[in-house]
Scaffold this motif. Sequence first.
Motif, PDB file in Angstrom:
ATOM      1  N   ASP A  37      41.337  36.365  44.076  1.00 21.79           N
ATOM      2  CA  ASP A  37      41.576  36.603  45.493  1.00 21.79           C
ATOM      3  C   ASP A  37      41.450  35.271  46.212  1.00 21.79           C
ATOM      4  O   ASP A  37      40.346  34.758  46.405  1.00 21.79           O
ATOM      5  CB  ASP A  37      40.578  37.615  46.055  1.00 21.79           C
ATOM      6  N   SER A  38      42.588  34.684  46.591  1.00 26.25           N
ATOM      7  CA  SER A  38      42.606  33.399  47.282  1.00 26.25           C
ATOM      8  C   SER A  38      42.424  33.616  48.777  1.00 26.25           C
ATOM      9  O   SER A  38      43.075  34.471  49.371  1.00 26.25           O
ATOM     10  CB  SER A  38      43.940  32.699  47.004  1.00 26.25           C
ATOM     11  N   THR A  40      39.283  34.313  50.136  1.00 24.92           N
ATOM     12  CA  THR A  40      38.485  35.536  49.991  1.00 24.92           C
ATOM     13  C   THR A  40      37.458  35.777  51.082  1.00 24.92           C
ATOM     14  O   THR A  40      36.942  36.881  51.198  1.00 24.92           O
ATOM     15  CB  THR A  40      37.772  35.510  48.624  1.00 24.92           C
ATOM     16  N   GLY A  43      34.326  37.619  49.939  1.00 25.77           N
ATOM     17  CA  GLY A  43      34.579  38.412  48.743  1.00 25.77           C
ATOM     18  C   GLY A  43      34.656  39.900  48.985  1.00 25.77           C
ATOM     19  O   GLY A  43      34.634  40.685  48.034  1.00 25.77           O
ATOM     20  N   TRP A  45      37.141  41.796  49.916  1.00 30.36           N
ATOM     21  CA  TRP A  45      38.315  42.414  49.292  1.00 30.36           C
ATOM     22  C   TRP A  45      38.039  42.715  47.825  1.00 30.36           C
ATOM     23  O   TRP A  45      38.380  43.793  47.323  1.00 30.36           O
ATOM     24  CB  TRP A  45      39.531  41.496  49.438  1.00 30.36           C
ATOM     25  N   LEU A  46      37.410  41.780  47.133  1.00 26.53           N
ATOM     26  CA  LEU A  46      37.092  41.986  45.719  1.00 26.53           C
ATOM     27  C   LEU A  46      36.065  43.099  45.541  1.00 26.53           C
ATOM     28  O   LEU A  46      36.154  43.900  44.598  1.00 26.53           O
ATOM     29  CB  LEU A  46      36.573  40.691  45.098  1.00 26.53           C
ATOM     30  N   GLY A  63      36.880  34.872  43.554  1.00 27.37           N
ATOM     31  CA  GLY A  63      37.288  34.677  44.937  1.00 27.37           C
ATOM     32  C   GLY A  63      37.165  33.216  45.314  1.00 27.37           C
ATOM     33  O   GLY A  63      36.174  32.559  44.965  1.00 27.37           O
ATOM     34  N   ASP A  65      37.809  30.138  48.510  1.00 27.98           N
ATOM     35  CA  ASP A  65      38.067  29.855  49.921  1.00 27.98           C
ATOM     36  C   ASP A  65      37.871  28.369  50.156  1.00 27.98           C
ATOM     37  O   ASP A  65      37.222  27.685  49.352  1.00 27.98           O
ATOM     38  CB  ASP A  65      37.149  30.669  50.823  1.00 27.98           C
ATOM     39  N   ILE A  80      31.814  39.505  40.221  1.00 20.00           N
ATOM     40  CA  ILE A  80      32.508  38.658  41.184  1.00 20.00           C
ATOM     41  C   ILE A  80      31.864  37.277  41.232  1.00 20.00           C
ATOM     42  O   ILE A  80      30.638  37.160  41.301  1.00 20.00           O
ATOM     43  CB  ILE A  80      32.478  39.293  42.582  1.00 20.00           C
ATOM     44  N   LEU A  82      32.391  33.405  43.311  1.00 21.40           N
ATOM     45  CA  LEU A  82      33.048  32.760  44.433  1.00 21.40           C
ATOM     46  C   LEU A  82      32.942  31.249  44.296  1.00 21.40           C
ATOM     47  O   LEU A  82      31.898  30.735  43.902  1.00 21.40           O
ATOM     48  CB  LEU A  82      32.409  33.202  45.754  1.00 21.40           C
ATOM     49  N   GLN A 104      46.591  37.186  47.747  1.00 24.68           N
ATOM     50  CA  GLN A 104      46.276  36.342  48.892  1.00 24.68           C
ATOM     51  C   GLN A 104      46.768  37.026  50.160  1.00 24.68           C
ATOM     52  O   GLN A 104      47.893  37.517  50.201  1.00 24.68           O
ATOM     53  CB  GLN A 104      46.917  34.964  48.752  1.00 24.68           C
TER      54      GLN A 104
END
Length: 269
Positions: A37-38, A40, A43, A45-46, A63, A65, A80, A82, A104
């Motif tokens: 997930d770019s 994010t 996080g 969304w994940l 994720g 950012d 997850i 990040l 994204q």
Amino acid sequence: MGTTSDQTAQHEGSKAAMGGLIVCPVDLDRPGLRVLDSGTGDGYWLQDLLGTYPRLVDGTLVGTDVTAAKFPKHGAPQPISLQIQSITQPWPSEWKHSFDLVHQRLVLGACGSFPHATAVRNLAELVKPGGWIQLIEPDQTCGIQDGPAMRDFIKLVTWVFERMGGHARYAYDVKRWLLDAGVVDVEERSVPNYLGARVPDADLARRTARWTADAMMPLLKYTEGHDGPIPIPREDLQTLVPRLHEELLERGGFYPLRVIYGRVPLAKE
């Protein structure tokens, strides 16, 4: 972006408009999947994806950012992870051709003068053969029922994008950029996305109105150092946030999204 903050309104509003988190036909119930997930944020969304597809607990969810400002202080829940990564910088070489899904949402506009097509191609290179990429960007258009504050919002966004070296309707180019990157089975659709009073859920209506109005603050900050002409009178700019908030609460707004997705072909194709 916390799970109870107004900033999650963007996530919940987009999810409601799309009818879920994923439009592309990727099978997220397979074990051992890798998902990126770019852009994010924290996080969220994940986390929502993991809650929707619990088999992903056996996979790898990454994720990224441009800054760690929104990353949870105590880390993201497993599986997850990040990390800081800009879409205008080279991605880790070991990530290339490794993800089953690259997602994204509302990030390409931050490219500035960096070529959007290059950013899209670099994202596509992260997808493994047979995997999918899904990109979501704003349509940047007004609805016929939108009021003057919402129209000022679109004018301001358009002006800022052009000043940064891009153009506001770049979402219409994303399909071509994916095709140029070698992605196949590319599809795009316009998704009606409502704000404020036009959202059926009262709580989400309030939150989308607040979040959208507050999202104007960085754009207003951008205008402060500009001495040339601006498409909105200065006195109107000064009241844009409260005007937009009130207008969205009273009559709502329309801010459609474009969802573009495609598959990276297998070697034998």
